[in-house]
Design a protein around this motif. Structure first.
Motif, PDB file in Angstrom:
ATOM      1  N   ALA A 115      69.215  28.487  -0.312  1.00 27.81           N
ATOM      2  CA  ALA A 115      69.742  27.605   0.520  1.00 27.81           C
ATOM      3  C   ALA A 115      69.287  28.266   1.895  1.00 27.81           C
ATOM      4  CB  ALA A 115      71.080  27.140   0.508  1.00 27.81           C
ATOM      5  N   LEU A 116      69.550  29.410   2.041  1.00 29.01           N
ATOM      6  CA  LEU A 116      69.274  30.248   3.293  1.00 29.01           C
ATOM      7  C   LEU A 116      67.883  30.214   3.611  1.00 29.01           C
ATOM      8  CD1 LEU A 116      71.538  33.371   2.647  1.00 29.01           C
ATOM      9  CD2 LEU A 116      71.763  31.679   4.758  1.00 29.01           C
ATOM     10  N   ASP A 117      67.110  30.335   2.694  1.00 24.58           N
ATOM     11  CA  ASP A 117      65.698  30.225   2.879  1.00 24.58           C
ATOM     12  C   ASP A 117      64.935  28.910   3.373  1.00 24.58           C
ATOM     13  OD1 ASP A 117      65.109  33.020   2.599  1.00 24.58           O
ATOM     14  OD2 ASP A 117      64.563  32.551   0.401  1.00 24.58           O
ATOM     15  N   ARG A 118      65.622  27.967   2.683  1.00 24.38           N
ATOM     16  CA  ARG A 118      65.258  26.468   3.264  1.00 24.38           C
ATOM     17  C   ARG A 118      65.624  26.074   4.390  1.00 24.38           C
ATOM     18  NH1 ARG A 118      67.196  24.625  -1.216  1.00 24.38           N
ATOM     19  NH2 ARG A 118      69.502  23.905  -0.765  1.00 24.38           N
ATOM     20  N   VAL A 119      67.154  26.640   4.919  1.00 22.42           N
ATOM     21  CA  VAL A 119      67.352  26.232   6.306  1.00 22.42           C
ATOM     22  C   VAL A 119      66.475  27.031   7.481  1.00 22.42           C
ATOM     23  CG1 VAL A 119      69.701  25.712   5.638  1.00 22.42           C
ATOM     24  CG2 VAL A 119      69.202  27.754   6.527  1.00 22.42           C
ATOM     25  N   ARG A 120      66.034  28.305   6.891  1.00 25.82           N
ATOM     26  CA  ARG A 120      65.399  28.886   7.762  1.00 25.82           C
ATOM     27  C   ARG A 120      63.782  28.237   8.253  1.00 25.82           C
ATOM     28  NH1 ARG A 120      61.303  32.850   6.605  1.00 25.82           N
ATOM     29  NH2 ARG A 120      61.952  32.590   4.228  1.00 25.82           N
ATOM     30  N   ARG A 121      63.312  27.445   7.205  1.00 24.26           N
ATOM     31  CA  ARG A 121      62.121  26.582   7.419  1.00 24.26           C
ATOM     32  C   ARG A 121      62.418  25.423   7.887  1.00 24.26           C
ATOM     33  NH1 ARG A 121      61.450  29.448   2.370  1.00 24.26           N
ATOM     34  NH2 ARG A 121      62.007  27.223   1.378  1.00 24.26           N
ATOM     35  N   GLY A 122      63.686  24.901   8.133  1.00 21.96           N
ATOM     36  CA  GLY A 122      64.113  23.529   8.376  1.00 21.96           C
ATOM     37  C   GLY A 122      64.591  23.100   9.704  1.00 21.96           C
ATOM     38  N   GLY A 123      64.319  23.793  10.594  1.00 22.42           N
ATOM     39  CA  GLY A 123      64.773  23.387  11.956  1.00 22.42           C
ATOM     40  C   GLY A 123      65.922  23.609  12.420  1.00 22.42           C
ATOM     41  N   SER A 124      66.751  24.561  11.622  1.00 16.77           N
ATOM     42  CA  SER A 124      68.274  24.698  11.797  1.00 16.77           C
ATOM     43  C   SER A 124      68.352  25.463  13.204  1.00 16.77           C
ATOM     44  CB  SER A 124      68.817  25.561  10.975  1.00 16.77           C
ATOM     45  OG  SER A 124      70.191  25.866  10.903  1.00 16.77           O
ATOM     46  N   GLN A 125      69.588  25.245  13.802  1.00 14.69           N
ATOM     47  CA  GLN A 125      69.836  26.085  15.061  1.00 14.69           C
ATOM     48  C   GLN A 125      70.886  26.819  14.989  1.00 14.69           C
ATOM     49  OE1 GLN A 125      69.395  22.312  17.282  1.00 14.69           O
ATOM     50  NE2 GLN A 125      68.541  23.518  18.801  1.00 14.69           N
ATOM     51  N   GLY A 126      71.539  26.953  13.716  1.00 11.50           N
ATOM     52  CA  GLY A 126      72.655  27.837  13.565  1.00 11.50           C
ATOM     53  C   GLY A 126      73.034  27.558  12.071  1.00 11.50           C
ATOM     54  N   VAL A 127      73.557  28.706  11.633  1.00  6.86           N
ATOM     55  CA  VAL A 127      74.053  28.663  10.106  1.00  6.86           C
ATOM     56  C   VAL A 127      75.809  29.093  10.163  1.00  6.86           C
ATOM     57  CG1 VAL A 127      73.886  29.623   7.787  1.00  6.86           C
ATOM     58  CG2 VAL A 127      71.777  29.143   9.019  1.00  6.86           C
ATOM     59  N   ILE A 128      76.361  28.256   9.290  1.00  4.94           N
ATOM     60  CA  ILE A 128      77.814  28.838   8.946  1.00  4.94           C
ATOM     61  C   ILE A 128      77.702  29.023   7.470  1.00  4.94           C
ATOM     62  CG2 ILE A 128      80.289  28.169   8.988  1.00  4.94           C
ATOM     63  CD1 ILE A 128      79.670  26.272  11.605  1.00  4.94           C
ATOM     64  N   LEU A 129      78.125  30.326   6.946  1.00 13.01           N
ATOM     65  CA  LEU A 129      77.982  30.586   5.576  1.00 13.01           C
ATOM     66  C   LEU A 129      79.108  31.395   4.943  1.00 13.01           C
ATOM     67  CD1 LEU A 129      75.956  31.367   3.466  1.00 13.01           C
ATOM     68  CD2 LEU A 129      75.790  33.694   4.333  1.00 13.01           C
ATOM     69  N   LYS A 130      79.719  30.844   3.864  1.00 12.91           N
ATOM     70  CA  LYS A 130      80.658  31.384   2.913  1.00 12.91           C
ATOM     71  C   LYS A 130      80.092  31.709   1.824  1.00 12.91           C
ATOM     72  CE  LYS A 130      84.804  30.666   0.259  1.00 12.91           C
ATOM     73  NZ  LYS A 130      84.246  31.162  -0.947  1.00 12.91           N
ATOM     74  N   ALA A 131      79.890  33.088   1.445  1.00 17.81           N
ATOM     75  CA  ALA A 131      79.086  33.347   0.180  1.00 17.81           C
ATOM     76  C   ALA A 131      79.453  34.914  -0.303  1.00 17.81           C
ATOM     77  CB  ALA A 131      77.540  33.433   0.388  1.00 17.81           C
ATOM     78  N   PRO A 132      79.241  35.287  -1.502  1.00 19.11           N
ATOM     79  CA  PRO A 132      79.517  36.524  -1.882  1.00 19.11           C
ATOM     80  C   PRO A 132      78.698  37.858  -1.008  1.00 19.11           C
ATOM     81  CG  PRO A 132      79.105  35.108  -3.627  1.00 19.11           C
ATOM     82  CD  PRO A 132      78.714  34.441  -2.313  1.00 19.11           C
TER      83      PRO A 132
END
Length: 342
Positions: A110-127
């Motif tokens: 998911a992180l790699d996908r959004v990196r390539r998908g035009g995202s302008q920010g990420v909010i993350l809850k993960a281990p």
């Protein structure tokens, strides 16, 4: 599927190509069921965010990646979408990646996908795991961690409570309820390496260890987000530790707290105090029925508002320095619990 959106908008929202979206919308076949569901979900998201889309201010596309049981993921979605209309001066559009399986590979993908998908920010809850931190380091957009932190990641802010203080608060409440009586405590936690849970347990153990004499703690881990595993674990622990009189549940697995209560009942045992986290429907019902003594809660809407503000500040749209101020820890008892239907 009927919709008022351009194919390009649906493609951006879903993370799929325009050709794939066109194939789904026109039922041309040759696509997986999961792809059809992704297009449908994208249209549903756009419907809920329609007011934001029409405002015409500077748009930000923010990806929300959450690895959690479905009920917590749903709470995150609802909290963010409730905040979207009030976020200024930008317009926030959100894409949700809600992962309920405990798979490190899914989070990294998911992180790699959004990196390539035009995202302008990420909010993350993960281990807090090396593979996930490494994927976070590959991001080229602002990252905010939610509820549980990744200290080694390049995050610009953490949005959530001070989990160590929350654990210490739980220990204080348990000790006050026990009022000097001798008692062991069972601590229930979830699977994985969530930094927030580790911090809660550290705070609880540290505060409990300051008591004289210190109380014995027994841990039960919900390894697979299964209430029946919690039930069996609690029964086995109670069968071999007759001094247990208190419970601290530091996670929010679906049905987990109900399973703990059932295990005590079936073992013909009682507890003097039970402190849990998160005021969801299950915990609210248990609290109002006085099966829980107190619930430690924080406002997800405030957390997500702060996360979005931090992303806007990182882009220079909102003035001021980015600050990480922990959310307030609310102690909810049967006397200030909301109605169950909320």
């Amino acid at each position: 599927m009927k919709h008022p959106y351009k194919i390009r908008e649906i493609a951006v929202q879903s993370g799929l190509s325009e050709a794939t979206v066109d194939r789904v919308l026109n039922a041309r076949g040759g696509v997986r069921d999961s792809t059809v569901r992704a297009v449908g979900q994208a249209i549903a998201d756009l419907d809920r965010q329609r007011t934001q889309i029409r405002l015409g201010a500077r748009p930000f596309l923010v990806d929300v990646i959450v690895q959690a049981p479905p009920r917590f993921s749903a709470a995150v979605r609802a909290a963010l979408e409730a905040e979207l209309p009030g976020l200024r001066p930008a317009v926030i559009r959100s894409r949700f990646h809600l992962l309920d399986a405990p798979s490190v590979r899914d989070v990294v993908a998911a992180l790699d996908r959004v990196r390539r998908g035009g995202s302008q920010g990420v909010i993350l809850k993960a281990p807090d795991l090396p593979e996930i931190v490494a994927a976070a380091q590959r991001l080229t957009v602002p990252l905010v961690t939610l509820v549980t932190d990744l200290p080694a990641s390049p995050r610009i802010a953490y949005a959530g409570i001070d989990n160590r203080s929350a654990g210490a608060t739980a220990a204080y409440l348990v000790d006050q309820w026990l009022a000097g009586r001798a008692a062991d405590i069972v601590v229930v936690r979830g699977h994985g390496s969530f930094h927030g849970e580790d911090e809660r347990e550290t705070g609880f153990r540290t505060e409990t260890g300051l008591r004289s004499p210190p109380r014995r703690l027994h841990e039960v881990v919900d390894a697979e987000d299964r209430a029946d595993e919690v039930y069996q674990g609690i029964r086995a622990t109670l069968a071999t530790h007759p001094a247990i009189r208190a419970v601290y549940s530091l996670y929010a697995g679906a049905g987990g707290n109900t399973a703990v209560i059932k295990a005590f009942t079936d073992e013909h045992r009682t507890y003097d105090v039970f402190v849990a986290h998160d005021l969801d429907r299950e915990n609210t019902t248990l609290l109002r029925a006085r099966k829980l003594s107190a619930v430690l809660h924080h406002d997800l809407r405030i957390d997500l508002r702060r996360a979005c503000h931090a992303i806007m500040q990182a882009h220079g749209t909102l003035p001021g320095p980015i600050r990480t101020n922990p959310s307030a820890i609310q102690v909810i008892t049967p006397h200030n619990a909301p109605p169950v239907e909320f």
